[in-house]
Design a protein around this motif. Structure first.
Motif, mmCIF file in Angstrom:
data_model
loop_
_atom_site.group_PDB
_atom_site.id
_atom_site.type_symbol
_atom_site.label_atom_id
_atom_site.label_comp_id
_atom_site.label_asym_id
_atom_site.label_seq_id
_atom_site.Cartn_x
_atom_site.Cartn_y
_atom_site.Cartn_z
ATOM 1 N N GLU A 51 0.827 -1.219 0.000
ATOM 2 C CA GLU A 51 0.000 0.000 0.000
ATOM 3 C C GLU A 51 0.853 1.257 0.000
ATOM 4 O OE1 GLU A 51 -0.328 -2.500 1.977
ATOM 5 O OE2 GLU A 51 -2.357 -3.344 1.712
ATOM 6 N N GLU A 88 2.530 1.763 -3.307
ATOM 7 C CA GLU A 88 1.582 2.320 -4.275
ATOM 8 C C GLU A 88 1.380 3.809 -4.049
ATOM 9 O OE1 GLU A 88 -0.947 2.348 -7.494
ATOM 10 O OE2 GLU A 88 0.409 0.761 -6.791
ATOM 11 N N HIS A 147 4.358 5.638 -5.577
ATOM 12 C CA HIS A 147 4.214 5.718 -7.031
ATOM 13 C C HIS A 147 3.230 6.822 -7.418
ATOM 14 C CE1 HIS A 147 6.731 2.515 -8.564
ATOM 15 N NE2 HIS A 147 6.234 1.638 -7.677
#
Length: 544
Positions: free
Chosen positions: A236, A239, A242
């Motif tokens: 998580e 992500e 990113h």
């Protein structure tokens, strides 16, 4: 409604780290959960214990009653000795023995303590819960004499000797409930501590990557636009890193586009300001023209109607003189011709009166629009004024076969404007007579120290619900078509509404289509002129 947090708590949340916030919230939540568990479980067990206790106490009361029936075969001293023994039973607060008619016979304490006992709850065939208070439960049990106990009695029969009422203390049960609550609280607290320790371990794995992401954001705020977040931690948080890096690239692109749009927006803003200035100037010119037109209209209406009144009053005067002359010629002329001429003159007179009333309404409206109305207070006899108005409108009501009924109650004299009051009542009655056929029109007036209430009720055609708020506008009628059935200028109710407002009053209407209408006027008394907020241009006079 959500209660806002205190200022110091909001400040702490805004400055503290995410790890500390989550720790605080989870600790409070677990403690609240532990307390809730302790309360719910203790409440559940307490209710079960209470139900069980009531069942046991009911059985004990019945058992004590079975063992105490012998006291009714002895004296009151024997009964007193027995209830003393029962009162010494663990948990018993006080005891009473009742006769079969539920009258108190013997008690373990003063009789006054038993006066509030709910005797109607005592049952004859079994032990029962009677009532309770803050400290005791009250149980009753019947005491029967089994007929097998006497040689002369019929077998298998019993005789009711009386009742045993026992008050059991609640304190032992409360102590047990308190102990259960404390035990459940301790167990729940230890469970909450263990869960919190495990939660802190997994929280650390989440917050460490978030701290690094926060450092990257801080560097970005300091102007380091090339900063990028480190991609570490659970899936998580990786992500999130990113997405953060992609967002930075998109922000840079949007910044360039925003600068271009900002230039175009400023140009459009300048054009819009110029257009608004032009439109504002046009609106001001149009407003001035509209106000001038309204003023010219009011002046024209006042002038033309005033010029129309003079010849019309001459017509009325000469018509009246012609009727008088015909009266003296009845014996010398042809009766048929005299009758026709009299009818013609009467028609001319009535039509002229109607036209004069319409002209007066237009004049009144013009006076309101030009703010030239005045309030003139006098001490008047209200009942005499009502009788004059009803007598004046009697011919109008008879045209449609209507009957006007008047009711008056309260003070006969009050300080009012007689012309304004007369005009309000006459307009309402004239409106009712015009829209009612072969019906009853009720004029009900009530006068007190505080207010004057005028109500006109008819059973005429009624008003559609969607027009109830429009009938008080000038020149407005329920039927506005060219072929409308009812005449009139549509000014009567508008003038009545203005007159009510001029005297700080109010007018209300209720109507049902096909069943009739009810108009109610309320004027506060006394009408105070000194210091009164009069509409600019209106004059207030007080005639002593």
């Amino acid at each position: 409604m959500v209660t806002p947090l205190p200022a110091w708590l909001r400040e702490w949340f805004s400055k503290s780290r995410f790890h500390n916030q989550i720790t605080l919230i989870s600790t409070i939540g677990l403690l609240a959960l532990a307390l809730t568990f302790a309360l719910v479980s203790s409440e559940f067990l307490s209710r079960r214990l209470e139900r069980f206790s009531l069942e046991v106490l009911g059985q004990l009361t019945g058992k004590l009653a079975q063992e105490s029936w012998i006291i009714f075969l002895g004296s009151a001293d024997l009964a007193a000795e027995r209830i003393v023994q029962i009162a010494a039973f663990p948990g018993v607060s006080k005891v009473a023995v009742l006769k079969p008619n539920r009258e108190i016979w013997v008690t373990s304490n003063h009789t006054d303590h038993w006066l509030s006992l709910k005797l109607s709850a005592i049952e004859q065939d079994r032990s029962a819960f009677v009532q309770d208070d803050l400290y005791e439960w009250y149980f009753s049990a019947p005491m029967h004499l089994e007929t097998d106990a006497t040689p002369l009695a019929t077998p298998h029969e019993s005789q009711l000797l009386g009742y045993l009422v026992v008050a059991w203390r609640k304190e032992p049960l409360r102590q047990l409930q308190s102990g259960l609550f404390a035990l459940n609280g301790i167990i729940a607290l230890f469970l909450a501590i263990g869960i919190n320790i495990g939660f802190q371990y997994f929280l650390r794995r989440l917050t460490d990557p978030l701290d690094r992401l926060s450092q990257a954001i801080q560097q970005l705020r300091q102007g380091e636009m090339n900063t990028r977040a480190a991609i570490i931690g659970p899936a998580e948080t990786r992500e999130m890193a990113h997405m953060f890096n992609a967002l930075l690239e998109e922000i840079e692109q949007r910044r360039l586009e925003s600068e271009h749009y900002q230039e175009k927006l400023q140009q459009q803003h300048r054009e819009l300001e110029s257009l608004v200035a032009i439109r504002t100037q046009d609106l001001q010119i149009a407003r001035d023209a509209a106000l001038t037109a309204v003023r010219y209209k009011s002046e024209f209406m006042a002038a033309i109607t005033h010029e129309m009144r003079m010849p019309l009053q001459s017509i009325l005067g000469y018509t009246k003189e012609g009727q008088r002359a015909l009266f003296f010629l009845e014996e010398d002329a042809d009766p048929v011709i005299v009758s026709h001429l009299s009818n013609y003159l009467e028609t001319v007179h009535n039509a002229s009166n109607d036209l004069l009333m319409r002209i007066n309404q237009v004049l009144d409206l013009a006076a309101f629009e030009s703010h030239k109305q005045e309030i003139k207070l006098e001490k008047i006899d209200i009942l005499t004024l009502l009788e004059e108005i009803v007598a004046l409108l009697k011919p109008l009501s008879e045209r449609n076969d209507n009957l006007i009924e008047m009711r008056f109650d309260g003070l006969r004299q009050a300080r009012l404007d007689p012309d304004k009051t007369r005009q309000i009542i006459r307009n309402l009655l004239d409106n009712a007579c015009k829209f009612t056929y072969a019906g009853l029109i009720l004029l009900e007036v009530t006068c007190s120290q505080d207010e004057l209430v005028i109500e006109v009720v008819d059973n005429g055609v009624g008003i559609p619900p969607n027009l109830l708020q429009l009938i008080f506008k000038p020149f407005w009628q329920a039927d506005m078509s060219d072929s409308r059935r009812y005449g009139g200028t549509g000014l009567g109710l508008a003038i009545t509404h203005n007159l009510c407002q001029l005297m700080d009053g109010d007018i209300a209407v209720e109507s049902t289509l096909g069943l009739g209408s009810s108009f109610r006027v309320t004027i506060p008394l006394p009408i105070i002129l000194s210091g009164r907020q009069v509409v600019p241009g209106f004059r207030a006079l007080d005639v002593k």
